[in-house]
Design a protein around this motif. Structure first.
Motif, PDB file in Angstrom:
ATOM      1  N   GLY A 154       0.837  -1.193   0.000  1.00 12.82           N
ATOM      2  CA  GLY A 154       0.000   0.000   0.000  1.00 12.82           C
ATOM      3  C   GLY A 154       0.870   1.239   0.000  1.00 12.82           C
ATOM      4  O   GLY A 154       2.101   1.153  -0.136  1.00 12.82           O
ATOM      5  N   THR A 155       0.252   2.399   0.188  1.00 16.55           N
ATOM      6  CA  THR A 155       1.028   3.635   0.144  1.00 16.55           C
ATOM      7  C   THR A 155       0.381   4.712   1.012  1.00 16.55           C
ATOM      8  O   THR A 155      -0.491   4.434   1.831  1.00 16.55           O
ATOM      9  N   VAL A 156       0.820   5.943   0.801  1.00 15.68           N
ATOM     10  CA  VAL A 156       0.432   7.092   1.618  1.00 15.68           C
ATOM     11  C   VAL A 156      -0.216   8.154   0.741  1.00 15.68           C
ATOM     12  O   VAL A 156       0.226   8.391  -0.387  1.00 15.68           O
ATOM     13  N   ILE A 157      -1.262   8.794   1.269  1.00 15.41           N
ATOM     14  CA  ILE A 157      -1.869   9.950   0.607  1.00 15.41           C
ATOM     15  C   ILE A 157      -1.639  11.171   1.488  1.00 15.41           C
ATOM     16  O   ILE A 157      -1.933  11.146   2.689  1.00 15.41           O
ATOM     17  N   GLN A 158      -1.116  12.247   0.876  1.00 18.15           N
ATOM     18  CA  GLN A 158      -0.777  13.464   1.607  1.00 18.15           C
ATOM     19  C   GLN A 158      -1.889  14.503   1.431  1.00 18.15           C
ATOM     20  O   GLN A 158      -2.213  14.898   0.317  1.00 18.15           O
ATOM     21  N   ALA A 159      -2.442  14.952   2.541  1.00 11.29           N
ATOM     22  CA  ALA A 159      -3.639  15.792   2.512  1.00 11.29           C
ATOM     23  C   ALA A 159      -3.386  17.190   1.971  1.00 11.29           C
ATOM     24  O   ALA A 159      -4.329  17.881   1.587  1.00 11.29           O
ATOM     25  N   TYR A 160      -2.129  17.644   1.950  1.00 10.21           N
ATOM     26  CA  TYR A 160      -1.921  19.009   1.472  1.00 10.21           C
ATOM     27  C   TYR A 160      -2.014  19.147  -0.040  1.00 10.21           C
ATOM     28  O   TYR A 160      -2.089  20.251  -0.574  1.00 10.21           O
ATOM     29  N   PHE A 161      -2.053  18.055  -0.769  1.00  8.72           N
ATOM     30  CA  PHE A 161      -2.188  18.150  -2.227  1.00  8.72           C
ATOM     31  C   PHE A 161      -3.633  18.448  -2.627  1.00  8.72           C
ATOM     32  O   PHE A 161      -4.572  17.864  -2.083  1.00  8.72           O
ATOM     33  N   HIS A 162      -3.800  19.335  -3.588  1.00  7.87           N
ATOM     34  CA  HIS A 162      -5.137  19.671  -4.076  1.00  7.87           C
ATOM     35  C   HIS A 162      -5.859  18.443  -4.618  1.00  7.87           C
ATOM     36  O   HIS A 162      -7.082  18.324  -4.492  1.00  7.87           O
ATOM     37  N   ASN A 163      -5.102  17.529  -5.223  1.00  6.25           N
ATOM     38  CA  ASN A 163      -5.698  16.346  -5.856  1.00  6.25           C
ATOM     39  C   ASN A 163      -5.717  15.126  -4.941  1.00  6.25           C
ATOM     40  O   ASN A 163      -5.863  13.999  -5.409  1.00  6.25           O
ATOM     41  N   ALA A 164      -5.574  15.333  -3.641  1.00  3.05           N
ATOM     42  CA  ALA A 164      -5.462  14.203  -2.712  1.00  3.05           C
ATOM     43  C   ALA A 164      -6.682  13.280  -2.774  1.00  3.05           C
ATOM     44  O   ALA A 164      -6.537  12.056  -2.734  1.00  3.05           O
ATOM     45  N   LEU A 165      -7.882  13.852  -2.872  1.00  2.00           N
ATOM     46  CA  LEU A 165      -9.078  13.008  -2.928  1.00  2.00           C
ATOM     47  C   LEU A 165      -9.095  12.163  -4.198  1.00  2.00           C
ATOM     48  O   LEU A 165      -9.498  10.991  -4.169  1.00  2.00           O
ATOM     49  N   GLU A 166      -8.631  12.729  -5.279  1.00  2.00           N
ATOM     50  CA  GLU A 166      -8.540  11.974  -6.534  1.00  2.00           C
ATOM     51  C   GLU A 166      -7.602  10.785  -6.366  1.00  2.00           C
ATOM     52  O   GLU A 166      -7.900   9.673  -6.816  1.00  2.00           O
ATOM     53  N   TYR A 167      -6.463  11.007  -5.703  1.00  2.00           N
ATOM     54  CA  TYR A 167      -5.531   9.908  -5.455  1.00  2.00           C
ATOM     55  C   TYR A 167      -6.178   8.858  -4.553  1.00  2.00           C
ATOM     56  O   TYR A 167      -6.018   7.648  -4.765  1.00  2.00           O
TER      57      TYR A 167
END
Length: 328
Positions: A154-167
């Motif tokens: 698995g991996t990590v999603i960083q909340a500060y990115f504008h596209n985080a929800l897309e990821y």
């Protein structure tokens, strides 16, 4: 400004090498769980005894040679074997750049594939940490290729990115760690205001709790934790679908309290001599972290090193702005 300051310190290879000479004598044992495998296994056992699982990160900086990446791979495989042999509750976190992503993509993929394969033999999870934006899609590409063969990655999603929800939507069927983000990114791609990052962090957590496979919530913020507690209760989300995560050495009482309350809790356990850059990035990510470990870490030698580091950083910014290597 403070974040830039600590990020600058974390990027300095000379200071990183200087800090290695002091090792854990500087007090870094408060935030790093040893320099070798027996020491980290001992730390894991102590946490396991308190009902806390672990994710283990073998620290490494400035990997630009294949032999260094291969050595890092071999050390991580030894950690996997030690976890299995000692029957401790732990899994692996790794950074693709430590395993050669800045050298050659296929070389890195093969290194990580060996690690994931070995871990799969013991039904052990491997998490690929996210780094800065320029490595984002490459890391996702690694995940895409590895997931064709293995289901323990698995991996990590960083909340500060504008596209985080897309990821997050893209990888909702994976075990995902959600974090706020520790690197300095431009306003074009990332939120700059803490309130915006915090709001998106909560939004991502809620979305993945409702739609995702398994959610690791990485935060030291008790307000976020209390919000999640209320949210999972309101939405009847079982405790086996998520966990809280914190860094080794930070908010120990809160870690134990959450475990005692019946929540799955996982401590991020770094080990190795390359602790300096890791610690500086934790201060950049959340300068308040300094208060959490100041009494334990900031002894006389540490203050001296940070003082020298500050001077070197400021001088470097003025005279040699492009000299420092890239961080991880």
């Amino acid at each position: 400004m403070l974040k830039d300051f600590f990020m600058g310190l974390s990027q300095n290879q000379f200071l990183n090498n200087t800090a290695k000479k002091y090792g854990l004598k500087m007090g870094a044992q408060s935030v790093v769980a040893g320099t070798n495998i027996p020491e980290v296994i001992k730390s894991i056992k102590e946490l396991n005894a308190q009902g806390i699982s672990c994710t283990v990160d073998h620290l490494g900086e400035f990997v630009f040679k294949k032999e260094e990446a291969i050595a890092a791979k071999e050390q991580i495989i030894k950690v996997i074997e030690a976890i299995h042999e000692n029957q401790v509750d732990a899994h692996i976190s790794l950074k693709p750049t430590q395993l050669g992503l800045d050298i050659d993509y296929s070389f890195c993929l093969n290194n990580i594939r060996e690690i994931v394969h070995q871990a799969s033999q013991y039904k052990m999870f491997v998490n690929m940490d996210m780094e800065d934006y320029k490595h984002l899609e490459l890391t996702f590409q690694l995940l895409d290729e590895l997931s064709l063969e293995y289901d323990n990655v698995g991996t990590v999603i960083q909340a500060y990115f504008h596209n985080a929800l897309e990821y997050l939507e893209r990888y909702k069927n994976f075990r995902i760690r959600i974090v706020k983000g520790a690197y300095k990114e431009s306003a074009e791609i990332a939120y700059q205001d803490k309130k915006d990052i915090d709001a998106n962090f909560i939004h991502l957590i809620e979305w993945h709790l409702l739609n995702g496979k398994f959610t690791s919530i990485a935060t030291h913020d008790h307000r976020v934790i209390n919000h999640v507690k209320a949210f999972v209760k309101q939405n009847n989300i079982p405790h086996n679908q998520f966990e809280f995560q914190m860094l080794y050495g930070f908010r120990k009482e809160l870690q134990l309290s959450l475990a005692n309350e019946g929540y799955h809790f996982c401590t991020y356990v770094p080990f190795g001599n390359d602790w300096y850059g890791y610690f500086m990035r934790r201060l950049a990510e959340r300068p308040q972290n300094l208060n959490l470990v100041a009494k334990q870490v900031l002894n006389k030698k540490t203050k001296t090193i940070i003082g020298v580091a500050a001077g070197a950083f400021l001088l470097g910014r003025i005279t040699k702005p492009n000299q420092n290597k890239r961080r991880r």
